[in-house]
Design an enzyme around this catalytic site. Structure first.
Site, PDB file in Angstrom:
ATOM      1  N   HIS A  20       0.819  -1.219   0.000  1.00 49.51           N
ATOM      2  CA  HIS A  20       0.000   0.000   0.000  1.00 49.51           C
ATOM      3  C   HIS A  20       0.852   1.269   0.000  1.00 49.51           C
ATOM      4  CE1 HIS A  20      -4.082  -1.775   0.904  1.00 49.51           C
ATOM      5  NE2 HIS A  20      -3.281  -2.820   1.073  1.00 49.51           N
ATOM      6  N   ASP A  38       3.736   9.640  -0.887  1.00 52.09           N
ATOM      7  CA  ASP A  38       2.572   8.878  -0.443  1.00 52.09           C
ATOM      8  C   ASP A  38       2.309   7.736  -1.419  1.00 52.09           C
ATOM      9  OD1 ASP A  38       0.362   8.279   1.135  1.00 52.09           O
ATOM     10  OD2 ASP A  38      -0.344  10.353   1.200  1.00 52.09           O
TER      11      ASP A  38
HETATM   12  C1  G6P Z   1      -0.959   3.308   6.258  1.00 44.00           C
HETATM   13  C2  G6P Z   1      -0.538   1.866   6.026  1.00 44.00           C
HETATM   14  C3  G6P Z   1      -1.478   0.902   6.708  1.00 44.00           C
HETATM   15  C4  G6P Z   1      -1.635   1.309   8.171  1.00 44.00           C
HETATM   16  C5  G6P Z   1      -2.132   2.746   8.281  1.00 44.00           C
HETATM   17  C6  G6P Z   1      -2.330   3.238   9.725  1.00 44.00           C
HETATM   18  O1  G6P Z   1      -2.098   3.605   5.537  1.00 44.00           O
HETATM   19  O2  G6P Z   1      -0.433   1.569   4.638  1.00 44.00           O
HETATM   20  O3  G6P Z   1      -1.020  -0.421   6.605  1.00 44.00           O
HETATM   21  O4  G6P Z   1      -2.521   0.427   8.849  1.00 44.00           O
HETATM   22  O5  G6P Z   1      -1.181   3.581   7.630  1.00 44.00           O
HETATM   23  O6  G6P Z   1      -1.167   3.077  10.478  1.00 44.00           O
HETATM   24  P1  G6P Z   1      -1.092   2.175  11.791  1.00 44.00           P
HETATM   25  O7  G6P Z   1       0.360   2.116  12.108  1.00 44.00           O
HETATM   26  O8  G6P Z   1      -1.905   2.900  12.822  1.00 44.00           O
HETATM   27  O9  G6P Z   1      -1.676   0.823  11.466  1.00 44.00           O
END
Ligand code: G6P
Length: 484
Positions: free
Chosen positions: A170, A382
């Site tokens: 992602h 991003d």
């Molecule tokens: C990004 C990543 C996700 C992640 C999210 C929130 O979008 O691609 O995999 O879950 O950030 O971050 P966190 O560390 O809170 O899961």
């Protein structure tokens, strides 16, 4: 080979797609996560008797029972992976958030290459692989998401297991000179090559990955062109694809047309005296370029006196990763900058920055999107940036302006119609704000209409379908698309 209808579908991601909270009597509660990914995958999982394996984000007692109950409601199984506090520290906060996240976004300063973090990453990936091995047979389809879980295919294969394996990254994949700084670079890349298909957000990410493979394995060969290419190394093949992720366009547009949401949008415009509203909504993260955006606003107000009293920036910051020191320091920096700008320019009835530090309810966020004249989506780097797409989907009046960083993955699809900026160039962003405030309604409409048409066509359902088709040669989706 089983009948395709019998193949089950298993999803793995670091986090389960639920928000765990507490009810009025202190009992644990779960609600479905808000992201577009879960909206698109839930029906596929339901149809396939599938399972979603992930960390519930807490080690509280009762979370397994909570997931079991929630599974009944969701129509597919949620299988929580439990991690010890030491694993969370080394694998999640350490390797994922202090190495992979900054490095993949081309921030080299915050990287902390502690060998103990690597050990924890391997151990946690083994825990996820074990859960996948327990849930999936070799006939099933396993789709692994994101940078936290890059070793899962290799670890499953080491157990003698070989379901069909897809992986989607992602976040961006960095240029080779940056990636190769990771002490465990070969282990990471070789493990990724054990997936049948690796999906990237953009062509650039895939090109960077291929460059890394070539540097580590000069004999690697690439065949084909277009969305999916094949990489061959020592007789083994892996397919590499480009799948820009999207949103549930129709659902966003639908909410934006809701009378209650429209009223809130009207109230917001009135509260700001129908000034030219700039809008930013970001998870608090150094990749999002919020201080640079504030600098650009400061520059715009200094250089273009006609904007004083006329523009307001509404900046929403969603708290995130508060336990990581850089994130805490950043919040303080941003608050200081907001204070400085407002202190310098405010006058009765007008302050240039309206700052919100919390997660907004969904409908309120949509009302802000619909009420704003120009979204400032200016990340320094991003993977995609879904705020850009959500803003456009909610702009049912088609009069908003999307100001987009050339370093967001979304630029690949939207650069022809968005106002493109280099977020490091504060003078350039200030000019974009000035030009946006003066843009003729016809031009605003033409641009926004073109952006919305692209996102409407490439929504999250089309994305899931394209990936599943490429990874598993199958269409699993009977998607409950709304009409937009
Ligand atoms: C990004 C990543 C996700 C992640 C999210 C929130 O979008 O691609 O995999 O879950 O950030 O971050 P966190 O560390 O809170 O899961």
């Amino acid at each position: 080979m089983p009948n395709d209808k019998k193949r089950r579908f298993i999803v793995l991601s670091n986090r389960l797609p639920i928000a765990v909270g507490r009810g009025p009597d202190g009992e644990l509660t779960a609600s479905q996560g808000a992201g577009g990914l879960v909206t698109a995958l839930a029906p596929v999982l339901g149809n396939r008797g599938g399972a979603w394996i992930g960390w519930p984000g807490t080690s509280e007692k009762g979370v397994t029972a909570l997931c079991r109950n929630f599974s009944r409601q969701a129509g597919y199984f949620l299988r929580p992976v439990s991690l010890t506090e030491a694993e969370v520290e080394g694998f999640y906060r350490g390797f994922s958030n202090e190495i992979l996240w900054p490095l993949f976004h081309e921030f080299q300063m915050p990287c902390n290459f502690l060998p103990a973090y690597w050990e924890a990453y391997r151990t946690a990936n083994a825990t996820f692989a074990k859960a996948a091995a327990a849930a999936a047979t070799d006939d099933d389809l396993v789709w692994v998401h994101d940078y936290h879980l890059m070793l899962v295919a290799r670890l499953l294969k080491a157990k003698g297991r070989s379901p069909r394996l897809g992986f989607f990254l992602h976040i961006p994949f960095p240029p080779a000179d940056i990636f190769l700084k990771i002490p465990w670079r070969r282990e990471l890349v070789d493990a990724l090559l054990d997936f049948d298909l690796i999906g990237f957000q953009t062509l650039r990410d895939r090109r960077n990955f291929f460059d890394v493979v070539k540097r580590l394995h000069p004999s690697a060969m690439r065949k084909g062109r277009g969305e999916i290419v094949t990489l061959t190394l020592a007789g083994e093949t892996t397919r590499l694809g480009v799948f820009p992720i999207s949103i549930d366009f129709a659902a966003f547009a639908d909410r934006a047309r809701d009378p209650g949401v429209r009223q809130t949008a009207k109230d917001i415009r009135q509260a700001f005296d129908n000034r030219f509203l700039l809008f930013g909504a970001d998870r608090l993260d150094y990749t999002k370029g919020v201080p640079q955006r504030l600098d650009a606003l400061q520059t715009a107000l200094t250089s273009y006196p006609e904007l004083r009293g006329k523009v307001c920036l509404i900046q929403v910051l969603v708290p995130s990763r508060e336990e990581v020191p850089q994130y805490r320091a950043m919040k303080e920096d941003i608050e200081r900058m907001v204070g400085e700008i407002n202190g310098r320019w405010s006058r009765p009835g007008w302050a240039p920055v309206h700052f919100v530090y919390r997660n907004l309810p969904h409908d309120e966020l949509i009302a802000y999107y619909a009420a704003s004249d120009m979204a400032l989506v200016t990340p320094l780097r991003d993977g995609m940036n879904l705020v850009a797409k959500e803003y456009a989907a909610c702009n049912v009046a088609e009069t908003g302006i999307l100001c987009l960083s050339e370093f967001a993955g979304a630029a690949m699809e939207l650069h022809r119609h968005a106002v493109m900026v280099n977020p490091f160039d504060v003078v350039g962003v200030a000019e974009a704000i000035r030009d946006g405030a003066a843009m003729a309604p016809g031009q605003r409409r033409r641009r926004m209409r073109a952006i919305r048409a692209i996102i409407r066509r490439h929504d999250i359902f089309q994305w899931v379908d394209a990936f599943l088709d490429a990874a598993f040669s199958t269409h699993l989706g009977d998607f409950p698309r709304q009409s937009a």
